[in-house]
Design an enzyme around this catalytic site. Structure first.
Site, PDB file in Angstrom:
ATOM      1  N   GLU A 209       3.976  -0.143  -0.512  1.00  0.00           N
ATOM      2  CA  GLU A 209       4.410   1.184  -0.080  1.00  0.00           C
ATOM      3  C   GLU A 209       4.437   2.052  -1.332  1.00  0.00           C
ATOM      4  O   GLU A 209       5.369   1.964  -2.141  1.00  0.00           O
ATOM      5  CB  GLU A 209       5.787   1.117   0.588  1.00  0.00           C
ATOM      6  CG  GLU A 209       5.823   0.299   1.867  1.00  0.00           C
ATOM      7  CD  GLU A 209       4.993   0.890   2.990  1.00  0.00           C
ATOM      8  OE1 GLU A 209       4.613   2.077   2.892  1.00  0.00           O
ATOM      9  OE2 GLU A 209       4.703   0.177   3.960  1.00  0.00           O
ATOM     10  N   CYS A 243       9.018   9.673  -1.851  1.00  0.00           N
ATOM     11  CA  CYS A 243       7.592   9.346  -1.803  1.00  0.00           C
ATOM     12  C   CYS A 243       6.846  10.150  -0.754  1.00  0.00           C
ATOM     13  O   CYS A 243       5.633  10.361  -0.870  1.00  0.00           O
ATOM     14  CB  CYS A 243       7.390   7.853  -1.577  1.00  0.00           C
ATOM     15  SG  CYS A 243       8.147   7.229  -0.060  1.00  0.00           S
TER      16      CYS A 243
END
Length: 457
Positions: A209, A243
């Site tokens: 991720e 993110c």
């Protein structure tokens, strides 16, 4: 040596079979949920110490969303884990086919500093639900949160089942070199590459991720006041250290100026007239990132914000205009409260812009045009996103979350977490009666060949 002992201890515990019963997994998820409730005040305090998160933001983005995931997984796990029957082709008659979800075994979860609680515990939920043992490596940059996570996990689970290794501990950086059965990593693209390379030596499967430059595309039909509010909200969460934060705006040239005006109006309404004095605004994680961000501000044309306070590492939400693709702001993920504005003139130009970029973790489109919506949804590749909003797809555990290409591989949340932390095993159970001779040699019979073609065509 300590790493090897932990992995060896967990492997023995896993092969005892004690992690496998579904009722036991549910009980462990309930234990984890109760532990979070018991430690809520300590977790909130640690998140403030590491990142300056307010109680509201800490609960919204870290504690509450994790509790919600736990409740969902506890409710859904029996149906996820049940063996499922599948159709069997006529060529296999008489037989039945099923799929099973097997745990990988001993898994490693490497979590980052920006959401130190959420991004450590959320994948752990999937690991427990899948029937695995787990080692959670926390970030050295979020020391207070790491310490509380270790204290909390140790209070409910033995190390042979769930272990927490803090980033400050000696040898913690060498954990990915151990022979784990699965590695789940959240962090930067560069470190993700290293994790994948190290995992490959043991043929260990990985989920990465990562991140990247997540765009906000605003077309000429967008509701600009709403777009401005939702973009600024998404960018301001955790001071942009997210993110999936909007990394830059790609606005149609005909609406750029009005969009900027709307943003300048909404910022003081959401964040206060003096952002640097707003006690609910998180600070930048450390001095290195603070200096990196303040230098980036100097590379563009400032239209809003720009001020910073080195004493508490706070930076105003800053809008930068007249940015080119070659600007330093566009060479890496910003990961802070700086929002560059770029423009496009038509859809093909926008698609060309996006095709030349790495695939982002998230993409946000603001439009009222159905054709534009279809175009961006079908023509562009990205991890996930929203139409006429930002960030909210991450909080929906009914859909998977993950990256693609440079922004990562694999996904999780809800059912996605269970599937990620288990191996899907297919099994055919064949009856002993009616053993057709067709598949056995000799193969020189034309009659056999005709029957084979009849079945397999």
């Amino acid at each position: 040596m300590k790493n090897k002992k932990i992995v060896s201890k967990q492997r023995r515990f896993f092969y005892s079979g004690k992690t496998l019963p579904i009722n036991q997994r549910i009980n462990n998820l309930k234990k984890l949920r109760q532990a979070i409730l018991n430690y809520e005040d300590k977790i909130t305090k640690a998140l403030y110490e590491d990142l300056g998160k307010s109680q509201f933001e800490a609960y919204k983005t870290e504690i509450g969303i994790t509790l919600h995931e736990l409740s969902y997984m506890i409710r859904k796990l029996p149906s996820y884990a049940r063996a499922k029957r599948r159709a069997t082709p006529l060529t296999h008659f008489p037989s039945t086919s099923r799929i099973y979800h097997d745990p990988y075994g001993v898994v490693l979860i490497v979590s980052p500093w920006n959401y130190p609680f959420h991004l450590a515990i959320m994948p752990l939920i999937g690991a427990i639900a899948g029937g695995n043992c787990a080692v959670v490596k926390t970030s050295v940059s979020a020391a207070a949160s790491s310490a509380i996570i270790k204290e909390m996990i140790s209070s409910v689970f033995p190390e042979k089942y769930i272990a927490v290794v803090e980033g400050k501990e000696e040898g913690s950086h060498r954990l990915p070199d151990e022979k784990f059965d699965f590695i789940f990593f959240t962090g930067s693209i560069n470190v993700g590459r290293q994790i994948m390379e190290r995992a490959s030596k043991n043929l260990t499967p990985v989920v990465l991720e990562l991140g990247g430059k997540s765009p906000c595309i605003v077309d000429e039909t967008a509701d600009l006041a709403l777009a401005a509010k939702r973009i600024i909200w998404g960018k301001s969460i955790n001071s942009g250290q997210t993110c999936v934060a909007p990394d830059y705006v790609l606005a149609h040239s005909s609406v750029k100026e009005e969009l900027i005006r709307e943003m300048k109006k909404v910022i003081p309404l959401l964040l206060g007239e003096d952002i640097l004095k707003n006690k609910n605004i998180p600070w930048i994680i450390n001095q290195h990132h603070f200096e990196r961000l303040t230098k980036l501000i100097e590379t563009g044309e400032l239209v809003y914000g720009g001020r910073s306070n080195p004493e508490d590492r706070k930076i105003e939400l800053t809008i930068i205009d007249n940015v080119s693709w070659d600007s330093p702001l566009m060479q890496e993920e910003i990961f802070g409260p700086i929002l560059p504005i770029l423009t496009y003139n038509n859809r093909e130009e926008m698609l060309s812009f996006m095709a030349k970029r790495e695939k982002p973790l998230a993409l946000y489109l603001f439009t009222q045009n159905k054709e534009m919506e279809k175009l961006v949804t079908r023509r562009l590749s990205y991890g996930g996103g929203c139409i006429n909003d930002t960030i909210m797809h991450v909080a929906n555990n009914r859909i998977p979350f993950g990256g693609v290409g440079n922004s990562g591989m694999g996904n999780y949340h809800g059912k996605g977490s269970f599937e990620t932390f288990t191996h899907t095993k297919g099994l055919v159970k064949r009856a002993k009666r009616l053993d057709l001779p067709l598949r056995y040699p000799p193969y020189d019979s034309q009659r056999k060949m005709k029957i084979l073609k009849m079945f397999l065509k």
